[in-house]
Design a protein around this motif. Structure first.
Motif, PDB file in Angstrom:
ATOM      1  N   GLY A  48      43.092  46.410  28.827  1.00  0.00           N
ATOM      2  CA  GLY A  48      42.626  47.630  28.796  1.00  0.00           C
ATOM      3  C   GLY A  48      43.734  48.254  29.437  1.00  0.00           C
ATOM      4  O   GLY A  48      44.852  47.803  29.292  1.00  0.00           O
ATOM      5  N   SER A  64      34.691  40.049  26.330  1.00  0.00           N
ATOM      6  CA  SER A  64      35.403  41.456  26.935  1.00  0.00           C
ATOM      7  C   SER A  64      34.520  41.954  27.404  1.00  0.00           C
ATOM      8  O   SER A  64      33.683  42.619  26.837  1.00  0.00           O
ATOM      9  N   VAL A  83      37.004  50.746  31.522  1.00  0.00           N
ATOM     10  CA  VAL A  83      38.538  50.744  30.398  1.00  0.00           C
ATOM     11  C   VAL A  83      39.653  49.826  30.609  1.00  0.00           C
ATOM     12  O   VAL A  83      40.201  49.571  29.862  1.00  0.00           O
ATOM     13  N   GLY A  84      39.299  48.934  31.596  1.00  0.00           N
ATOM     14  CA  GLY A  84      40.046  48.319  32.319  1.00  0.00           C
ATOM     15  C   GLY A  84      39.837  46.858  32.340  1.00  0.00           C
ATOM     16  O   GLY A  84      39.167  47.364  33.424  1.00  0.00           O
ATOM     17  N   LEU A 137      35.593  45.230  27.816  1.00  0.00           N
ATOM     18  CA  LEU A 137      35.799  46.548  27.654  1.00  0.00           C
ATOM     19  C   LEU A 137      35.595  47.432  27.226  1.00  0.00           C
ATOM     20  O   LEU A 137      34.445  46.895  25.708  1.00  0.00           O
TER      21      LEU A 137
END
Length: 891
Positions: free
Chosen positions: A635, A665, A683-684, A667
């Motif tokens: 991300g 994941s 987002v990361g 994300l």
């Protein structure tokens, strides 16, 4: 005659002798006068009077024995003789006193810390009556909210005095680098309950314990002397606490340091004045802010069980009146079930006590082993010395001295050595204990302890010295009292060393030293290895090159949007400074003592318990992970576009991704916190990093943009990375930040210092165990060397005959080293068993190594064998180079 007159006569022997001569002369003269009156001549009368009186010297001795404390005279004679004997062997006395001084001093130093931290009562009126109020629940245990305290104060009827207090740190500076002082918020009845009197002015009272109270302060006596030169005119002046003026109304008594052991309070202020410092962020009405401790003195005649019963009866109403309205239903039910009780508090309260109780106990065991090692060493020296004094002892036996009298004389020498060692040890202990306190302190948190030698410490030292003297003196005294006068008085009789092949007392003591040394070396190796593991492990961020700056903006109105602008402007200025590679801001710095967690709600995840659904939180600016050296795995990082008006986002660590979002994941997935209404999008993902301690396993952690915090405040931290020494940037950073907020208060440290402060107990144990392990090893080497050298000296004739008959010198050397090897092997086997049992005491301090680690045991045994071989090599070499003619000529 009264006993005290006998003691006085002992102190004036010449005068007593003259008085006895006069008394005897008077009796003889009286009898002579009677005889002269009966018709004798003067010469005949005097001669007859003397004859009838009897032996003058014998009568004088009998009278003297009746007029003096004979046993004390005998003891003083033994002491004088012991001093002369030790003075004739200064080398022996020096080695013995130094060995005992280190052993007794180490024990006294550690016991002084134990006394100051665990045993000593507070310097207040009748401290044994004091109790601390606690809660039978997980809500703070012994920490209360201010609403709870006010309810307890107003509803209780069992205390003659009750008070609340809370530790604080205040800044005396008005902007720039902070000048921190140790403070304490206290309620109005605090000083009256403890019976503390003022040195100047007045102390806080009930009139200072009302909402809206004026900002007043009482100075601690030590602070008053340091900062104001003990000027009584300080009363009426003001002192600036976090930028707010507080009027000084008094100074405490010099003996009083507070009720928190380990901290000497500089300034006291009333709890109600907390609102002056914190303004709208005041804790006074918050029902979920736990910061106060409560202490009381029960009314006369009220027992602790009665206090507990009355508090338990009042608890339902107290907790009902302070129920936090925003808690979940389950937590509210648990809160209402909470009860109150008390526990003894005469020794004060202390986080230092909780943190170091086990460590101090371990150190006490370690220094006890060192002292035993020193005792064995001195016992060996005394045994060797007693052997060299056999002719002296034989002469004394031959002229009528009893064996018990000889044993007492030798025990007196042993006790005198131990007392001299204790005197040296007390001086060593004063220096060592003060050094240990400095070792416990950090730049951010100074530790203060009352290390004065009180009756308990003095009694401990005297008891240890006496026991030590008996311990190492019994074997030499017993052995010397069994000397054969006829054999000992043979001129230079030596022959083949008598009984050298038997497992003698001397060899047993050396084996004991080797065993104890192995225990000390193993413990030191384990603790040093554990400390090394903690000091070198990868915490998930870089340890070096980062300056940490704690900032309190102190400016009214800096909150929310204004706070974001302050952080951004400060960062912009700092990033342009020469030498700065990157900079960021955050609410929490890793392993800094501050923690923030939230319950996490994720669709599809059902926590097994309330605790199972909690994650650590931190709010950071863009560039935080790059500055800290934490790897971004997937991300993106935060950007300046992640502001208050943008969508709420978060970055999570690997542990949180695995736990809450499974193997896929995370994300783009969403979660929210229990206290917040906004949904956050992941987002990361970053690598796991330590949050609270270096020992912890990776825990779920979520990072959110600092600019998206729901409630901004004036407190935040800067992280500044540089290629040079971080501390060198402090003045430039201070100028840059105060250029944005002139009144800001700044605290500087480095990441490496912060991490080092978090492992102070491990560092203390590692350093001290390493020192005491080396000391124990040194004592064992001295014992081995002395025993081997003495054995070679006693066997000079035998060795000379062997060499004269053709024995190779390397065989002679091997013979001596085999004797050393046997003692070392037996001692190692015994020591390994003791070490396996003893290392369980340090198991809780170990990290990355087990108590029975084979590699550590093997390394310790190898080190011991090497130094033992070195200790025995020199006497063995001397034996191999012995001239047989010289040895045989001595016969």
């Amino acid at each position: 005659m009264a006993w005290y007159k006998r003691v006085v006569n002992l102190l004036r022997p010449e005068r007593l002798s003259r008085e006895l001569d006069r008394e005897i002369a008077f009796h003889v003269a009286e009898r002579a006068d009677e005889l002269m009156a009966a018709g004798m001549s003067e010469a005949e009368a005097v001669r007859e009077a003397r004859r009838r009186f009897g032996n003058v010297v014998l009568q004088k001795e009998r009278t003297r024995e009746a007029d003096v404390a004979r046993w004390l005279e005998s003891v003083l004679a033994d002491v004088r003789y012991a001093l002369r004997a030790l003075g004739s062997s200064p080398g022996f006395a020096l080695v013995a006193v130094l060995s005992l001084g280190l052993g007794i001093g180490a024990n006294t130093a550690i016991f002084s810390l134990i006394d100051a931290v665990l045993l000593r009562s507070l310097p207040v009126t009748r401290p044994e009556e004091l109790v601390k109020v606690t809660m039978a629940s997980g809500f703070g245990n012994d920490v209360f909210t201010n609403p709870l305290w006010e309810q307890i104060r107003d509803r209780q009827d069992v205390f003659s005095g009750v008070a609340a207090f809370s530790g604080a740190q205040w800044d005396l500076a008005n902007g720039g680098e902070a000048r921190r002082v140790t403070g304490q918020w206290v309620s109005g009845g605090f000083f009256a309950m403890l019976g503390v009197r003022p040195s100047a002015g007045r102390l806080l009272g009930l009139r200072d314990d009302v909402r809206g109270c004026p900002a007043v302060a009482v100075l601690g006596h030590g602070f008053w002397e340091r900062e104001y030169g003990a000027d009584p005119g300080v009363v009426g002046r003001t002192v600036s606490l976090d930028g707010h003026p507080f009027e000084v109304v008094g100074v405490t008594d010099p003996a009083f340091f507070g009720v928190q052991v380990g901290r000497a309070v500089d300034v006291y202020a009333p709890i109600c004045a907390e609102a002056v410092v914190h303004g709208k962020d005041s804790f006074l009405d918050r029902r979920s802010t736990w910061f106060l401790q409560v202490m009381g003195r029960p009314r006369p005649g009220v027992t602790p069980p009665q206090v507990n019963a009355r508090l338990a009866a009042a608890a339902p109403a107290i907790f009902a009146a302070t129920l936090p309205p925003d808690w979940k239903a389950e937590s509210r039910r648990d809160y209402l079930k909470t009860t109150l009780s008390v526990e003894p508090a005469g020794q004060g309260v202390s986080s230092l006590r909780t943190q170091y109780r086990h460590a101090l106990a371990v150190l006490m065991v370690v220094v006890g082993l060192v002292l035993l090692n020193a005792c064995a060493n001195v016992a060996n020296l005394l045994l060797a010395r007693a052997t060299s004094r056999q002719r002296e002892l034989a002469v004394r036996l031959a002229i009528g001295a009893g064996r018990g009298r000889l044993a007492r004389q030798l025990l007196t020498e042993s006790l005198l050595l131990s007392l001299l060692g204790a005197a040296l040890g007390v001086a060593f202990a004063r220096w060592g204990s003060a050094l240990l306190v400095r070792f416990l302190s950090t730049r951010a948190e100074a530790v203060w302890l009352d290390l004065s030698i009180d009756g308990r410490v003095l009694g401990f030292t005297i008891a240890v010295a006496t026991l030590t003297g008996l311990l190492f003196g019994l074997a030499p005294a017993w052995r010397s009292a069994r000397v054969d006068p006829q054999a000992a008085m043979k001129a230079r009789g030596r022959g083949v060393a008598e009984g050298h092949s038997r497992f003698t007392v001397v060899k047993a003591l050396v084996v004991g030293q080797v065993a104890l040394s192995l225990v000390l070396v193993v413990a030191a190796a384990l603790l040093l290895g554990s400390f090394r593991n903690l000091a070198t492990l990868d915490p998930g961020f870089r340890r070096t090159g980062v300056l940490l700056v704690g900032i309190d903006a102190k400016e009214p109105g800096i909150a929310d949007a204004r706070a974001i602008a302050v952080v951004r402007d400060a960062l912009d200025r700092v990033r342009t400074l020469p030498g700065v590679r990157s900079a960021s801001a955050s609410r929490v710095t890793p392993v800094g003592g501050m923690r923030w967690n939230e319950g996490i709600l994720v669709d599809g995840f059902t926590p097994a318990s309330e605790k199972d659904g909690v994650a650590w939180m931190n709010s950071v600016t863009p560039g935080f992970f790059a500055t800290m050296g934490t790897t971004l795995l997937a991300g993106r990082d935060f950007t300046d576009h992640d502001g208050p008006g943008a969508g709420r986002v978060a970055i999570v660590n690997q542990a949180m991704a695995r736990k809450f979002f499974g193997a896929g994941s995370p994300l783009g997935k969403r979660f929210r916190t229990e206290g917040g209404e906004q949904v956050l999008e992941v987002v990361g993902v970053v690598a796991d990093a330590k949050y609270g301690t270096l020992r912890e396993e990776p825990s779920p952690t979520a990072y959110i943009p600092l600019s998206q915090e729901e409630h901004q405040g004036p407190w935040f931290s800067l992280e500044v990375r540089t290629d040079g020494p971080p501390a060198a940037l402090a003045r430039a950073v201070e100028k840059a930040v105060t250029g944005v907020v002139p009144a800001a208060s700044l605290d500087f440290t480095t990441m490496s210092e912060q991490l080092a402060a978090s492992i102070r107990p491990e560092r203390l144990l590692a350093v001290l165990s390493g020192f005491f392990g080396a000391l124990g090893l040194l004592l064992a080497v001295i014992g081995l060397y002395g025993t081997t050298a003495y054995s070679v000296t006693r066997r000079r004739n035998e060795i000379g005959i062997r060499i004269a008959l053709g024995a190779m010198r390397n065989r002679v050397m091997g013979m001596v080293l085999r004797e050393v090897g046997v003692m070392v092997v037996v001692g190692t086997v015994v020591g390994a068993g003791l070490a396996l049992a003893a290392t369980r005491l340090v198991a809780s301090f170990l990290f990355g190594v087990t108590p029975g680690d084979p590699a550590t045991f093997a390394l310790a045994a190898l080190v011991l064998a090497l130094v033992a071989g070195a200790a025995g090599a020199l006497p063995a070499w001397r034996a191999a180079r012995l001239d047989p003619m010289t040895a045989l000529r001595e016969e």
